[in-house]
Design a protein around this motif. Sequence first.
Motif, PDB file in Angstrom:
ATOM      1  N   ALA A 118      22.015  46.361  32.827  1.00  0.00           N
ATOM      2  CA  ALA A 118      22.851  47.698  32.816  1.00  0.00           C
ATOM      3  C   ALA A 118      23.601  47.268  34.135  1.00  0.00           C
ATOM      4  CB  ALA A 118      22.061  48.711  32.793  1.00  0.00           C
ATOM      5  N   ASP A 119      24.842  47.173  34.054  1.00  0.00           N
ATOM      6  CA  ASP A 119      25.780  47.057  35.403  1.00  0.00           C
ATOM      7  C   ASP A 119      26.039  48.281  36.267  1.00  0.00           C
ATOM      8  OD1 ASP A 119      25.507  44.070  35.227  1.00  0.00           O
ATOM      9  OD2 ASP A 119      27.443  44.360  33.985  1.00  0.00           O
ATOM     10  N   GLU A 120      26.032  49.176  35.443  1.00  0.00           N
ATOM     11  CA  GLU A 120      26.454  50.788  35.758  1.00  0.00           C
ATOM     12  C   GLU A 120      26.375  51.717  35.122  1.00  0.00           C
ATOM     13  OE1 GLU A 120      30.437  51.673  37.392  1.00  0.00           O
ATOM     14  OE2 GLU A 120      30.965  49.487  36.244  1.00  0.00           O
ATOM     15  N   LEU A 121      26.201  53.024  35.482  1.00  0.00           N
ATOM     16  CA  LEU A 121      26.046  54.098  34.744  1.00  0.00           C
ATOM     17  C   LEU A 121      27.348  54.990  34.727  1.00  0.00           C
ATOM     18  CD1 LEU A 121      23.849  55.770  33.051  1.00  0.00           C
ATOM     19  CD2 LEU A 121      23.411  57.151  35.065  1.00  0.00           C
ATOM     20  N   HIS A 122      27.861  55.464  33.933  1.00  0.00           N
ATOM     21  CA  HIS A 122      29.164  56.238  33.970  1.00  0.00           C
ATOM     22  C   HIS A 122      28.736  57.652  33.764  1.00  0.00           C
ATOM     23  CE1 HIS A 122      31.104  52.159  33.781  1.00  0.00           C
ATOM     24  NE2 HIS A 122      30.372  51.853  32.818  1.00  0.00           N
ATOM     25  N   PRO A 123      28.675  58.259  35.109  1.00  0.00           N
ATOM     26  CA  PRO A 123      28.627  59.830  34.915  1.00  0.00           C
ATOM     27  C   PRO A 123      29.569  60.555  34.252  1.00  0.00           C
ATOM     28  CG  PRO A 123      28.912  59.288  36.896  1.00  0.00           C
ATOM     29  CD  PRO A 123      28.807  57.950  36.154  1.00  0.00           C
ATOM     30  N   CYS A 155      26.698  61.033  29.769  1.00  0.00           N
ATOM     31  CA  CYS A 155      26.806  59.674  30.544  1.00  0.00           C
ATOM     32  C   CYS A 155      26.539  58.363  29.734  1.00  0.00           C
ATOM     33  CB  CYS A 155      25.794  59.918  31.741  1.00  0.00           C
ATOM     34  SG  CYS A 155      26.184  61.471  32.527  1.00  0.00           S
ATOM     35  N   THR A 156      27.061  57.295  30.118  1.00  0.00           N
ATOM     36  CA  THR A 156      26.882  56.088  29.229  1.00  0.00           C
ATOM     37  C   THR A 156      26.590  55.018  30.380  1.00  0.00           C
ATOM     38  OG1 THR A 156      29.291  55.633  29.383  1.00  0.00           O
ATOM     39  CG2 THR A 156      28.748  56.793  27.771  1.00  0.00           C
ATOM     40  N   ALA A 157      25.963  53.849  29.761  1.00  0.00           N
ATOM     41  CA  ALA A 157      25.694  52.553  30.207  1.00  0.00           C
ATOM     42  C   ALA A 157      25.960  51.640  29.399  1.00  0.00           C
ATOM     43  CB  ALA A 157      24.189  52.735  30.994  1.00  0.00           C
ATOM     44  N   THR A 158      26.918  50.469  29.515  1.00  0.00           N
ATOM     45  CA  THR A 158      26.976  49.560  28.875  1.00  0.00           C
ATOM     46  C   THR A 158      25.737  48.272  29.383  1.00  0.00           C
ATOM     47  OG1 THR A 158      29.406  49.913  28.647  1.00  0.00           O
ATOM     48  CG2 THR A 158      28.671  47.814  28.144  1.00  0.00           C
ATOM     49  N   LEU A 159      25.322  47.834  28.013  1.00  0.00           N
ATOM     50  CA  LEU A 159      24.066  47.105  28.087  1.00  0.00           C
ATOM     51  C   LEU A 159      24.727  45.704  27.720  1.00  0.00           C
ATOM     52  CD1 LEU A 159      21.305  48.936  26.538  1.00  0.00           C
ATOM     53  CD2 LEU A 159      22.025  49.081  28.970  1.00  0.00           C
ATOM     54  N   THR A 160      24.731  44.728  28.619  1.00  0.00           N
ATOM     55  CA  THR A 160      25.054  43.391  28.238  1.00  0.00           C
ATOM     56  C   THR A 160      23.860  42.349  28.086  1.00  0.00           C
ATOM     57  OG1 THR A 160      26.677  43.800  29.822  1.00  0.00           O
ATOM     58  CG2 THR A 160      26.568  41.592  29.332  1.00  0.00           C
ATOM     59  N   PRO A 161      24.147  41.759  27.066  1.00  0.00           N
ATOM     60  CA  PRO A 161      23.018  40.683  26.703  1.00  0.00           C
ATOM     61  C   PRO A 161      22.711  39.484  27.902  1.00  0.00           C
ATOM     62  CG  PRO A 161      24.513  40.760  24.844  1.00  0.00           C
ATOM     63  CD  PRO A 161      25.036  41.810  25.744  1.00  0.00           C
ATOM     64  N   ALA A 162      21.416  39.739  28.217  1.00  0.00           N
ATOM     65  CA  ALA A 162      21.242  38.698  29.228  1.00  0.00           C
ATOM     66  C   ALA A 162      20.054  37.776  28.802  1.00  0.00           C
ATOM     67  CB  ALA A 162      20.846  39.361  30.310  1.00  0.00           C
ATOM     68  N   PRO A 163      20.414  36.329  28.427  1.00  0.00           N
ATOM     69  CA  PRO A 163      19.572  35.534  28.188  1.00  0.00           C
ATOM     70  C   PRO A 163      18.253  35.410  29.067  1.00  0.00           C
ATOM     71  CG  PRO A 163      21.388  34.372  28.569  1.00  0.00           C
ATOM     72  CD  PRO A 163      21.783  35.806  28.849  1.00  0.00           C
ATOM     73  N   ARG A 164      17.053  35.461  28.360  1.00  0.00           N
ATOM     74  CA  ARG A 164      15.956  35.368  29.346  1.00  0.00           C
ATOM     75  C   ARG A 164      15.298  33.928  29.032  1.00  0.00           C
ATOM     76  NH1 ARG A 164      17.174  39.793  31.681  1.00  0.00           N
ATOM     77  NH2 ARG A 164      16.310  41.671  30.825  1.00  0.00           N
ATOM     78  N   GLY A 165      15.356  33.153  30.087  1.00  0.00           N
ATOM     79  CA  GLY A 165      15.002  31.555  29.851  1.00  0.00           C
ATOM     80  C   GLY A 165      13.528  31.561  30.896  1.00  0.00           C
ATOM     81  N   PRO A 166      13.120  30.293  31.362  1.00  0.00           N
ATOM     82  CA  PRO A 166      12.046  30.115  32.206  1.00  0.00           C
ATOM     83  C   PRO A 166      12.073  30.791  33.306  1.00  0.00           C
ATOM     84  CG  PRO A 166      12.968  28.188  30.983  1.00  0.00           C
ATOM     85  CD  PRO A 166      13.790  28.984  30.639  1.00  0.00           C
ATOM     86  N   ALA A 167      13.356  30.846  33.659  1.00  0.00           N
ATOM     87  CA  ALA A 167      13.574  31.503  35.189  1.00  0.00           C
ATOM     88  C   ALA A 167      13.462  32.958  35.096  1.00  0.00           C
ATOM     89  CB  ALA A 167      14.975  30.968  35.738  1.00  0.00           C
ATOM     90  N   ARG A 168      13.451  33.464  33.770  1.00  0.00           N
ATOM     91  CA  ARG A 168      13.232  35.082  33.562  1.00  0.00           C
ATOM     92  C   ARG A 168      12.481  35.398  32.707  1.00  0.00           C
ATOM     93  NH1 ARG A 168      12.202  39.400  33.089  1.00  0.00           N
ATOM     94  NH2 ARG A 168      13.351  41.322  33.365  1.00  0.00           N
ATOM     95  N   ALA A 169      11.130  34.713  32.525  1.00  0.00           N
ATOM     96  CA  ALA A 169      10.541  34.905  31.452  1.00  0.00           C
ATOM     97  C   ALA A 169       9.630  36.171  31.348  1.00  0.00           C
ATOM     98  CB  ALA A 169       9.462  33.742  31.308  1.00  0.00           C
ATOM     99  N   GLY A 170       9.669  37.057  32.366  1.00  0.00           N
ATOM    100  CA  GLY A 170       8.882  38.142  32.659  1.00  0.00           C
ATOM    101  C   GLY A 170       9.413  39.328  33.174  1.00  0.00           C
ATOM    102  N   PRO A 171       8.613  40.549  33.541  1.00  0.00           N
ATOM    103  CA  PRO A 171       9.094  41.523  34.096  1.00  0.00           C
ATOM    104  C   PRO A 171       9.473  41.198  35.476  1.00  0.00           C
ATOM    105  CG  PRO A 171       7.372  42.211  32.825  1.00  0.00           C
ATOM    106  CD  PRO A 171       7.504  40.688  32.779  1.00  0.00           C
ATOM    107  N   ALA A 172      10.894  41.645  36.185  1.00  0.00           N
ATOM    108  CA  ALA A 172      11.077  41.224  37.280  1.00  0.00           C
ATOM    109  C   ALA A 172      10.132  42.072  38.389  1.00  0.00           C
ATOM    110  CB  ALA A 172      12.586  41.637  37.734  1.00  0.00           C
ATOM    111  N   THR A 173      10.123  41.374  39.471  1.00  0.00           N
ATOM    112  CA  THR A 173       9.455  42.276  40.807  1.00  0.00           C
ATOM    113  C   THR A 173      10.612  43.409  40.969  1.00  0.00           C
ATOM    114  OG1 THR A 173       8.602  40.033  41.527  1.00  0.00           O
ATOM    115  CG2 THR A 173       8.633  42.063  43.047  1.00  0.00           C
TER     116      THR A 173
END
Length: 160
Positions: A116-121, A128-146
């Motif tokens: 989610a790049d931004e929230l449009h109030p 209010c809206t937020a555009t969700l962009t698909p983001a592939p999850r590969g080995p570099a992002r295989a779990g919850p972020a810190t």
Amino acid sequence: MLASHWDSDDDGSRRAERAGYASATAMIGHAPPARTADTSGHAAEADLGTRLPPVIALFAELGFEPDVVEDGSATQLRLHVCSFRAVAAAHPEVVCSLHLGLLRGALDELDVPASADELHPFVEPQLCTATLTPAPRGPARAGPATPPRDDEALQRQEQR
């Protein structure tokens, strides 16, 4: 009072976003075991629809009356109610950043393949809206972020 204080701070919106992210992490707990996705993005797009319901449920539980609208390749999360509407109208940088952090934290904690790049109030008086962009999850992002950390908290932790 807190929104007013953070709004007067140059770093207030970043602090609010970190607080929202941390709140999502605390509310959700630990995510299910990490998985590896197709890094081409096709798996992320297909998986978004099946992994988004817990995020919607969280926002519904918090009273936002959310819904999702698919528009071609874009997915839009729409929030119809804000319990902090009056405060958000006076301090949108703080309140909306907190809600964006909540959304980003929920997406990460639940390992939803989207960003989610931004929230449009207030795109409408009660929306209010937020555009969700698909983001592939590969080995570099295989779990919850810190979760993003407050610089002061990080310094205190390093001193221990």
